[in-house]
Design a protein around this motif. Structure first.
Motif, PDB file in Angstrom:
ATOM      1  N   PHE A 120     -10.872  12.056  13.663  1.00 25.77           N
ATOM      2  CA  PHE A 120     -11.986  11.231  14.172  1.00 25.77           C
ATOM      3  C   PHE A 120     -12.024  11.262  15.694  1.00 25.77           C
ATOM      4  CE2 PHE A 120     -11.727   9.477   9.878  1.00 25.77           C
ATOM      5  CZ  PHE A 120     -13.069   9.500   9.533  1.00 25.77           C
ATOM      6  N   GLY A 137      -7.357   8.893   3.282  1.00 29.60           N
ATOM      7  CA  GLY A 137      -6.769   9.252   4.575  1.00 29.60           C
ATOM      8  C   GLY A 137      -5.897  10.501   4.470  1.00 29.60           C
ATOM      9  N   PRO A 138      -4.921  10.522   3.537  1.00 28.37           N
ATOM     10  CA  PRO A 138      -4.076  11.709   3.412  1.00 28.37           C
ATOM     11  C   PRO A 138      -4.873  12.969   3.040  1.00 28.37           C
ATOM     12  CG  PRO A 138      -3.064   9.852   2.296  1.00 28.37           C
ATOM     13  CD  PRO A 138      -4.432   9.406   2.711  1.00 28.37           C
ATOM     14  N   ASN A 153      -8.874  -5.747   8.176  1.00 27.20           N
ATOM     15  CA  ASN A 153      -7.862  -5.166   7.277  1.00 27.20           C
ATOM     16  C   ASN A 153      -6.858  -6.187   6.720  1.00 27.20           C
ATOM     17  OD1 ASN A 153      -7.439  -2.849   5.925  1.00 27.20           O
ATOM     18  ND2 ASN A 153      -6.498  -1.700   7.582  1.00 27.20           N
ATOM     19  N   GLY A 155       0.824  -1.204   0.000  1.00 25.62           N
ATOM     20  CA  GLY A 155       0.000   0.000   0.000  1.00 25.62           C
ATOM     21  C   GLY A 155       0.852   1.245   0.000  1.00 25.62           C
ATOM     22  N   GLY A 156       0.207   2.386  -0.110  1.00 21.45           N
ATOM     23  CA  GLY A 156       0.926   3.650  -0.110  1.00 21.45           C
ATOM     24  C   GLY A 156       1.418   4.038   1.275  1.00 21.45           C
ATOM     25  N   THR A 157       0.888   3.394   2.312  1.00 20.59           N
ATOM     26  CA  THR A 157       1.302   3.703   3.678  1.00 20.59           C
ATOM     27  C   THR A 157       2.096   2.556   4.294  1.00 20.59           C
ATOM     28  OG1 THR A 157      -0.592   5.152   4.003  1.00 20.59           O
ATOM     29  CG2 THR A 157       0.439   4.293   5.995  1.00 20.59           C
ATOM     30  N   LYS A 158       1.621   1.320   4.030  1.00 20.41           N
ATOM     31  CA  LYS A 158       2.310   0.195   4.666  1.00 20.41           C
ATOM     32  C   LYS A 158       2.383  -1.016   3.744  1.00 20.41           C
ATOM     33  CE  LYS A 158      -1.978  -1.208   6.929  1.00 20.41           C
ATOM     34  NZ  LYS A 158      -2.520  -1.896   5.771  1.00 20.41           N
ATOM     35  N   GLY A 215     -10.208  -0.771   4.166  1.00 19.53           N
ATOM     36  CA  GLY A 215      -9.192   0.287   4.304  1.00 19.53           C
ATOM     37  C   GLY A 215      -9.260   0.877   5.701  1.00 19.53           C
ATOM     38  N   SER A 216      -8.103   1.287   6.207  1.00 19.71           N
ATOM     39  CA  SER A 216      -8.028   1.730   7.610  1.00 19.71           C
ATOM     40  C   SER A 216      -8.972   2.870   7.951  1.00 19.71           C
ATOM     41  CB  SER A 216      -6.608   2.180   7.946  1.00 19.71           C
ATOM     42  OG  SER A 216      -5.770   1.076   8.044  1.00 19.71           O
ATOM     43  N   VAL A 217      -9.168   3.812   7.014  1.00 18.85           N
ATOM     44  CA  VAL A 217      -9.922   5.017   7.389  1.00 18.85           C
ATOM     45  C   VAL A 217     -11.341   4.651   7.829  1.00 18.85           C
ATOM     46  CG1 VAL A 217     -10.557   7.365   6.718  1.00 18.85           C
ATOM     47  CG2 VAL A 217      -8.542   6.309   5.703  1.00 18.85           C
ATOM     48  N   ALA A 265      -5.565  11.862  10.064  1.00 19.10           N
ATOM     49  CA  ALA A 265      -6.961  11.440   9.902  1.00 19.10           C
ATOM     50  C   ALA A 265      -7.485  10.852  11.218  1.00 19.10           C
ATOM     51  CB  ALA A 265      -7.056  10.426   8.771  1.00 19.10           C
ATOM     52  N   LYS A 285     -11.257   1.553  10.938  1.00 23.07           N
ATOM     53  CA  LYS A 285     -10.945   1.987  12.306  1.00 23.07           C
ATOM     54  C   LYS A 285     -12.054   2.887  12.847  1.00 23.07           C
ATOM     55  CE  LYS A 285      -6.605   0.480  12.150  1.00 23.07           C
ATOM     56  NZ  LYS A 285      -5.437   0.157  12.755  1.00 23.07           N
ATOM     57  N   ASN A 286     -13.004   3.237  12.003  1.00 25.57           N
ATOM     58  CA  ASN A 286     -14.103   4.108  12.434  1.00 25.57           C
ATOM     59  C   ASN A 286     -15.436   3.530  11.969  1.00 25.57           C
ATOM     60  OD1 ASN A 286     -12.378   6.478  13.431  1.00 25.57           O
ATOM     61  ND2 ASN A 286     -11.599   6.107  11.372  1.00 25.57           N
ATOM     62  N   SER A 317      -8.315   4.139   1.974  1.00 27.22           N
ATOM     63  CA  SER A 317      -7.032   4.028   2.667  1.00 27.22           C
ATOM     64  C   SER A 317      -6.134   5.173   2.221  1.00 27.22           C
ATOM     65  CB  SER A 317      -6.427   2.651   2.405  1.00 27.22           C
ATOM     66  OG  SER A 317      -6.413   2.371   1.027  1.00 27.22           O
ATOM     67  N   THR A 318      -4.896   4.895   1.817  1.00 28.80           N
ATOM     68  CA  THR A 318      -4.055   5.964   1.259  1.00 28.80           C
ATOM     69  C   THR A 318      -4.690   6.457  -0.035  1.00 28.80           C
ATOM     70  OG1 THR A 318      -2.181   4.666   2.058  1.00 28.80           O
ATOM     71  CG2 THR A 318      -1.674   6.588   0.709  1.00 28.80           C
TER      72      THR A 318
HETATM   73  P1  ADP Z   1      -2.581   1.276   2.740  1.00 29.42           P
HETATM   74  O1  ADP Z   1      -3.136   2.438   1.993  1.00 29.42           O
HETATM   75  O2  ADP Z   1      -1.080   1.262   2.798  1.00 29.42           O
HETATM   76  O3  ADP Z   1      -3.154  -0.038   2.292  1.00 29.42           O
HETATM   77  P2  ADP Z   1      -4.308   1.606   5.135  1.00 29.42           P
HETATM   78  O4  ADP Z   1      -5.487   0.865   4.629  1.00 29.42           O
HETATM   79  O5  ADP Z   1      -3.871   1.331   6.545  1.00 29.42           O
HETATM   80  O6  ADP Z   1      -2.979   1.442   4.303  1.00 29.42           O
HETATM   81  O7  ADP Z   1      -4.651   3.167   5.006  1.00 29.42           O
HETATM   82  C1  ADP Z   1      -3.741   4.151   5.416  1.00 29.42           C
HETATM   83  C2  ADP Z   1      -4.479   5.439   5.731  1.00 29.42           C
HETATM   84  O8  ADP Z   1      -5.379   5.199   6.824  1.00 29.42           O
HETATM   85  C3  ADP Z   1      -3.544   6.560   6.165  1.00 29.42           C
HETATM   86  O9  ADP Z   1      -3.890   7.748   5.483  1.00 29.42           O
HETATM   87  C4  ADP Z   1      -3.826   6.687   7.657  1.00 29.42           C
HETATM   88  O10 ADP Z   1      -3.688   8.029   8.100  1.00 29.42           O
HETATM   89  C5  ADP Z   1      -5.279   6.268   7.758  1.00 29.42           C
HETATM   90  N1  ADP Z   1      -5.632   5.774   9.096  1.00 29.42           N
HETATM   91  C6  ADP Z   1      -4.966   4.882   9.860  1.00 29.42           C
HETATM   92  N2  ADP Z   1      -5.574   4.715  11.064  1.00 29.42           N
HETATM   93  C7  ADP Z   1      -6.668   5.517  11.051  1.00 29.42           C
HETATM   94  C8  ADP Z   1      -7.699   5.803  11.998  1.00 29.42           C
HETATM   95  N3  ADP Z   1      -7.734   5.250  13.221  1.00 29.42           N
HETATM   96  N4  ADP Z   1      -8.665   6.677  11.628  1.00 29.42           N
HETATM   97  C9  ADP Z   1      -8.642   7.279  10.419  1.00 29.42           C
HETATM   98  N5  ADP Z   1      -7.688   7.065   9.490  1.00 29.42           N
HETATM   99  C10 ADP Z   1      -6.706   6.194   9.799  1.00 29.42           C
END
Ligand code: ADP
Length: 300
Positions: free
Chosen positions: A204, A182-183, A284, A9-12, A245-247, A200, A250-251, A137-138
Motif C-alpha cells: 500500500f 493480508g498474508p 480495530n 487472531g492469526g497475527t496478534k 481488520g487491519s488491511v 501488505a 489502515k488503508n 485481516s489474517t
Molecule cells: P488478526 O488477523 O490477528 O486479527 P489484524 O486485523 O491486525 O490481525 O490483521 C493482520 C494482517 O493485517 C496481517 O496480514 C498484516 O500484514 C496486515 N496489516 C497490518 N498493517 C497493515 C497495513 N498498514 N496495511 C495493510 N495491511 C496491514
C-alpha cells in the motif's frame, strides 16, 4: 465484575480489561504463536497475565470473554476448527479455567461475531437493521446480524472467505481469503517483486508512490473485495456493511476504490436502495470490546 476481553487472531492477540459500557483499559497486544497449539495457548495466557498484572486485579475474581476465529462450539467452549491457528477441537474454556483459579466464567465465541456485535452496538443499530461485519485481516470472514440476532446457520454462516473467486486450473479455485487476506496480498507481492520481505503494508505504501506493480496488486485486491461484497449484497441485501481488520482499516482510502468497482457490478435496482458500506470506527478494537461484552451477558 472484572472482565478481561481477549481477541485472538492469526497475527496478534489483544487483551484488555473491558467495562460494561464498552470502554476498556490496560490493553496489551502480543504476536500470535501459530507454530504450535500449546505455544498458542501460552501466548493467550501471557496476554491475560499482563492485563491482570497491569490492572491490579491479581487475587480478585474475574471473567473472560474470548473471540476465536473459525468454528467455535460456544456451549462447550471449544475452538473446533481454525484456518489460521494451530487449534483443532482445542478445549479453550477448560484449559483457561484450570489455569486461572480466580477465573469465574469464560465465554467463547467466533471473533467476527463478537466484533460484529460490538459494531452493531456502537453504530446504535436497531432490530430492523441488517448488519454484515466483514473483516479483512489474517483471514477474510464475515458475521451477519439480522432481526437483532446472529445468522448462524449450522455454525459456519458468514464465512465469505471460503467463496471461490478465481479459477486457476481444472476445477481448482482460489477463494476470497486466499486472494485478499493480508498474508495473501503479501505473498502475491513477494512473487511479483521477487522479494521475500514484501508485506501488505509495504504494498500500500508503494501504491501511494505510484509504483506500477503495487498499482496492479492493489487494483486486483480492491476488485476481489468488491466481488466479495457483491456476493454478500446479492444474498442478503443488507442495510449496512461495516469493514474491519487491519488491511482495510489502515488503508481507509481504499473504500472509495472498492465502492466504484462494486458500483460497476450492481444492477440499477440494487443501486436504487444502496447498502451503506463503511469502515469500522472502532479503531480495530471491535473484536476486543465484543469479546468483553459477551462475558457480561454470559453465565459460562
Ligand atoms: P488478526 O488477523 O490477528 O486479527 P489484524 O486485523 O491486525 O490481525 O490483521 C493482520 C494482517 O493485517 C496481517 O496480514 C498484516 O500484514 C496486515 N496489516 C497490518 N498493517 C497493515 C497495513 N498498514 N496495511 C495493510 N495491511 C496491514
Amino acid at each position: 465484575k472484572n472482565v478481561i476481553g481477549v481477541d485472538i487472531g492469526g497475527t496478534k492477540i489483544a487483551a484488555a480489561l473491558v467495562n460494561q459500557d464498552g470502554s476498556f483499559s490496560h490493553e496489551i497486544v502480543i504476536p500470535s504463536r501459530v507454530e504450535d497449539s500449546e505455544e498458542m495457548f501460552l501466548a493467550v495466557c501471557e496476554a491475560v497475565d499482563k492485563v491482570i498484572d497491569r490492572s491490579g486485579i491479581l487475587n480478585h475474581p474475574f471473567s473472560m470473554g474470548i473471540g476465536v476465529p473459525g468454528l467455535v462450539n460456544v456451549e462447550a467452549g471449544i475452538a473446533v476448527f481454525q484456518n489460521n491457528l494451530p487449534w483443532t477441537n482445542f478445549p479453550l474454556r477448560e484449559r483457561l479455567t484450570k489455569h486461572y483459579v480466580m477465573c469465574e466464567t469464560v465465554a467463547i465465541n467466533n471473533d467476527v461475531y463478537q466484533a460484529a456485535y460490538a459494531e452493531w452496538w456502537h453504530a446504535n443499530l436497531g432490530k430492523e437493521d441488517t448488519l454484515v461485519f466483514f473483516t479483512i485481516s489474517t483471514g477474510v470472514s464475515s458475521a451477519i446480524i439480522k432481526g437483532g440476532s446472529f445468522q448462524k446457520g449450522k455454525g459456519f454462516a458468514g464465512e465469505v472467505g471460503l467463496l471461490p473467486i478465481k479459477k486457476i486450473k481444472g476445477n481448482q479455485y482460489l477463494t476470497l481469503e486466499q486472494l485478499a487476506s493480508g498474508p495473501a496480498l503479501a505473498e502475491t507481492g513477494r512473487l511479483l517483486y521477487n522479494d521475500g520481505t514484501i508485506t501488505a503494508k509495504e504494498i500500500f505504501f508503494r501504491y501511494r508512490t505510484g509504483d506500477p506493480k503495487a498499482s496492479e496488486l492493489v487494483e486486483d485486491w480492491t476488485e476481489t473485495i468488491a466481488l466479495g461484497l457483491y456476493s454478500v449484497i446479492c444474498l442478503l441485501d443488507p442495510e449496512n456493511i461495516i469493514l474491519g481488520g487491519s488491511v482495510i482499516q489502515k488503508n481507509p482510502d481504499m473504500l472509495d476504490v472498492i465502492q466504484k468497482k462494486l458500483n460497476r457490478l450492481l444492477i440499477p435496482a440494487q443501486k436504487e436502495r444502496p447498502t451503506k458500506i463503511s469502515i469500522s470506527q472502532m479503531d480495530n478494537h471491535a473484536g476486543l470490546i465484543g469479546a468483553g461484552l459477551s462475558a457480561f451477558s454470559s453465565e459460562k
